[in-house]
Design an enzyme around this catalytic site. Sequence first.
Site, PDB file in Angstrom:
ATOM      1  N   THR A  54       5.510  58.712  62.891  1.00 29.19           N
ATOM      2  CA  THR A  54       5.418  57.299  62.524  1.00 29.19           C
ATOM      3  C   THR A  54       4.047  56.968  61.954  1.00 29.19           C
ATOM      4  O   THR A  54       3.924  56.153  61.030  1.00 29.19           O
ATOM      5  CB  THR A  54       5.718  56.414  63.748  1.00 29.19           C
ATOM      6  OG1 THR A  54       7.018  56.732  64.250  1.00 29.19           O
ATOM      7  CG2 THR A  54       5.685  54.944  63.373  1.00 29.19           C
ATOM      8  N   HIS A 101       4.202  57.821  58.439  1.00 30.39           N
ATOM      9  CA  HIS A 101       4.960  56.795  57.714  1.00 30.39           C
ATOM     10  C   HIS A 101       4.106  55.543  57.474  1.00 30.39           C
ATOM     11  O   HIS A 101       4.170  54.940  56.394  1.00 30.39           O
ATOM     12  CB  HIS A 101       6.226  56.416  58.487  1.00 30.39           C
ATOM     13  CG  HIS A 101       7.330  57.420  58.386  1.00 30.39           C
ATOM     14  ND1 HIS A 101       7.904  57.781  57.183  1.00 30.39           N
ATOM     15  CD2 HIS A 101       7.987  58.141  59.334  1.00 30.39           C
ATOM     16  CE1 HIS A 101       8.856  58.671  57.397  1.00 30.39           C
ATOM     17  NE2 HIS A 101       8.924  58.912  58.699  1.00 30.39           N
TER      18      HIS A 101
END
Length: 333
Positions: A39, A42
């Site tokens: 994450t 991301h």
Amino acid sequence: MKALVIEKPGQAVIRDVPYPKPGRGEVTIQVKQVGICGTDVHIYKGEFLSPYPIIPGHEFSGIIHEIGEDVPEFSVGDRVAADPSLFCGKCSYCLTNRGNHCENWGALGNTVNGSMAEYVKVPYENLVRMPDDMSYEEGAFIEPLACVVYAMYRLQMKVGDQVLLFGAGAMGQQLIQSMKAAGASTLAVIDLSEEKLRLAKEWGATHTFTNDELDQVRHLQPRGFDIVVDATGIPTVIEEAITFTGPVGKYLQFGVTPADASIKMNPFDLYHKDWTLLGTMAINHTFIPAFNWLKEKRIQVQPLISKTISLEDTVSFLEGPRDPDLLKVQIKL
């Protein structure tokens, strides 16, 4: 204090930022160890829900440095890890045990500044005190393991289920250990990395395959698997993975995709094969169960740390490229 700041998608820098003084009901933690999550990558790429600028980092452990008012039970110097979840506790979702869909959802390192810094402040209710025999490296694994625990809650596995997992990274390896413990019979794992597949076998995979061997996977279970899990977050892999789901089977999307990703699937298969499609968003009141599991050595995480880097080196790590054999990379402060 020194922190890694993602100023905008594709731009991360190390700079001095204000020290996070704890308010009422908060503590400030001197960060010792931080795990780098998919994450975080991301967020760096602009593919998540985060505002900018932001200090990422939500998998961490450290020492209590300062305590605000009205904080019972904890003392300066305590070794702790913290649930990064920031649920309001008052909305209809929080009040029905769906805190990960809180109407005011937030999380350290995702919506507010996180732990890729020398210090981070957190609500004291989010803390767990680490036992003396739990390392800072292990403490930084409680949050990712809590994601796995929530996935297991969602799956509601039965003893003897035949399972297929796409992706044998650090999260995949924890899923393998968990699904073995939950009673999987066949536990087949697919990955690009031969080294990750070797480790998957050690943790309990019964069969391992590379991406070039999908025909062999179909031969193993011609009608499909009871449970299929994607831990890659790659849309092309997901499209393929769903097709391995057998009659009355469950498909679980564990890997995080870019927010604007899309896939194609055959809705007739969904109808005809009685599939159940599941998602698993982050953690949902599963930090304490994960902590207990790790404390009792039910899941092994120390071998999943491929390397430890400095905060300064994290900038180039986020930029990539990254070795496909890497499992978990942690930052030592």
